[in-house]
Scaffold this active site. Structure first.
Site, PDB file in Angstrom:
ATOM      1  N   HIS A  11       0.844  -1.194   0.000  1.00  0.00           N
ATOM      2  CA  HIS A  11       0.000   0.000   0.000  1.00  0.00           C
ATOM      3  C   HIS A  11       0.879   1.244   0.000  1.00  0.00           C
ATOM      4  CE1 HIS A  11      -3.586  -2.417   0.602  1.00  0.00           C
ATOM      5  NE2 HIS A  11      -2.787  -3.182   1.324  1.00  0.00           N
ATOM      6  N   HIS A  15      -2.045   2.900  -5.510  1.00  0.00           N
ATOM      7  CA  HIS A  15      -2.199   1.468  -5.242  1.00  0.00           C
ATOM      8  C   HIS A  15      -3.651   1.018  -5.252  1.00  0.00           C
ATOM      9  CE1 HIS A  15      -2.337   3.191  -1.120  1.00  0.00           C
ATOM     10  NE2 HIS A  15      -3.141   2.170  -0.838  1.00  0.00           N
ATOM     11  N   ASP A  17      -6.483  -1.483  -3.471  1.00  0.00           N
ATOM     12  CA  ASP A  17      -6.883  -2.186  -2.257  1.00  0.00           C
ATOM     13  C   ASP A  17      -7.796  -3.343  -2.641  1.00  0.00           C
ATOM     14  OD1 ASP A  17      -5.569  -0.389  -0.581  1.00  0.00           O
ATOM     15  OD2 ASP A  17      -7.379   0.731  -0.069  1.00  0.00           O
ATOM     16  N   HIS A  21      -7.757  -6.661   2.322  1.00  0.00           N
ATOM     17  CA  HIS A  21      -7.021  -5.600   3.012  1.00  0.00           C
ATOM     18  C   HIS A  21      -7.677  -5.224   4.345  1.00  0.00           C
ATOM     19  CE1 HIS A  21      -4.832  -1.967   3.829  1.00  0.00           C
ATOM     20  NE2 HIS A  21      -5.788  -1.139   3.436  1.00  0.00           N
ATOM     21  N   HIS A 145     -13.103   1.537   3.823  1.00  0.00           N
ATOM     22  CA  HIS A 145     -12.467   0.230   3.933  1.00  0.00           C
ATOM     23  C   HIS A 145     -13.461  -0.804   4.444  1.00  0.00           C
ATOM     24  CE1 HIS A 145      -8.737   2.545   3.584  1.00  0.00           C
ATOM     25  NE2 HIS A 145      -8.107   1.400   3.372  1.00  0.00           N
TER      26      HIS A 145
END
Length: 195
Positions: A11, A15, A17, A21, A145
């Site tokens: 990361h 980048h 994900d 992750h 996330h």
């Protein structure tokens, strides 16, 4: 010369994900398992550069996305939502880029909506991560996330040159390294635009 091996952070820089992750995506794909068909996809750009210039903690909300859709049409099924904040202008100045943790992002409600209700496959941002700098204090923490990766969606971070893309009509090619068991990868991200 043959390079036998090298090491890099997964990361770092621009980048990708992958779902694994984050804890919510631990049963999902690692970066080597992302289907090639998902590495090439349509993209739209939602531009809130002026808002982020006025407020470095600016958050994209569901109503912003719905207003964009009212003007430009529905988000693309299986495509990318690229969130332009102008933050790439600070990419060569680490202190300004980090901005003491004050960077724009996406609200909890919008992250949940993008993950659970929108047809996109992922979100791309110009900042260091898909979440706002203050997202550690959100409930839940780091909602992009948590929600997106938990729904088998992806993130692209530290993008540049989104100002060169139209609101609709671009195609993104995201080429991460196929790191077995990798939670992410440095990524060459290209956009094709019809001229």
């Amino acid at each position: 010369m043959v390079l036998e091996h090298f090491s890099t952070g997964e990361h770092t820089g621009t980048h990708f994900d992958a779902p694994v992750h984050w804890v919510t995506g631990q049963q999902g794909a690692d970066v080597s398992q992302v289907p090639v068909s998902r590495l090439i996809a349509p993209a739209v750009v939602i531009d809130h550069t002026a808002d982020a210039a006025d407020d470095p903690d600016f958050l994209l909300e569901v109503e912003h996305v719905k207003a964009w859709e009212a003007e430009h049409g529905a988000l693309p099924a299986g495509g990318w939502l690229l969130y332009r904040t102008g933050w790439d202008a600070y990419g060569d100045d680490p202190e300004r880029y980090a901005n003491a943790g004050r960077t724009p992002g996406i609200s909890v409600e919008c992250a949940r909506w993008l993950a659970e209700e929108s047809p996109i496959q992922g979100v791309g941002v110009e900042t260091v991560g898909t979440d706002a700098g203050a997202a550690h204090s959100f409930d839940p923490p780091f909602p992009c996330h948590s929600f997106l990766l938990g729904q088998e969606k992806y993130g692209l971070t530290q993008l540049r040159n989104l100002a060169l893309l139209p609101a609709t009509g671009a195609v993104v090619i995201a080429g991460p390294l196929p790191i077995v068991s990798g939670s992410g990868s440095p990524c060459r991200v290209l956009a094709l635009v019809e001229r």
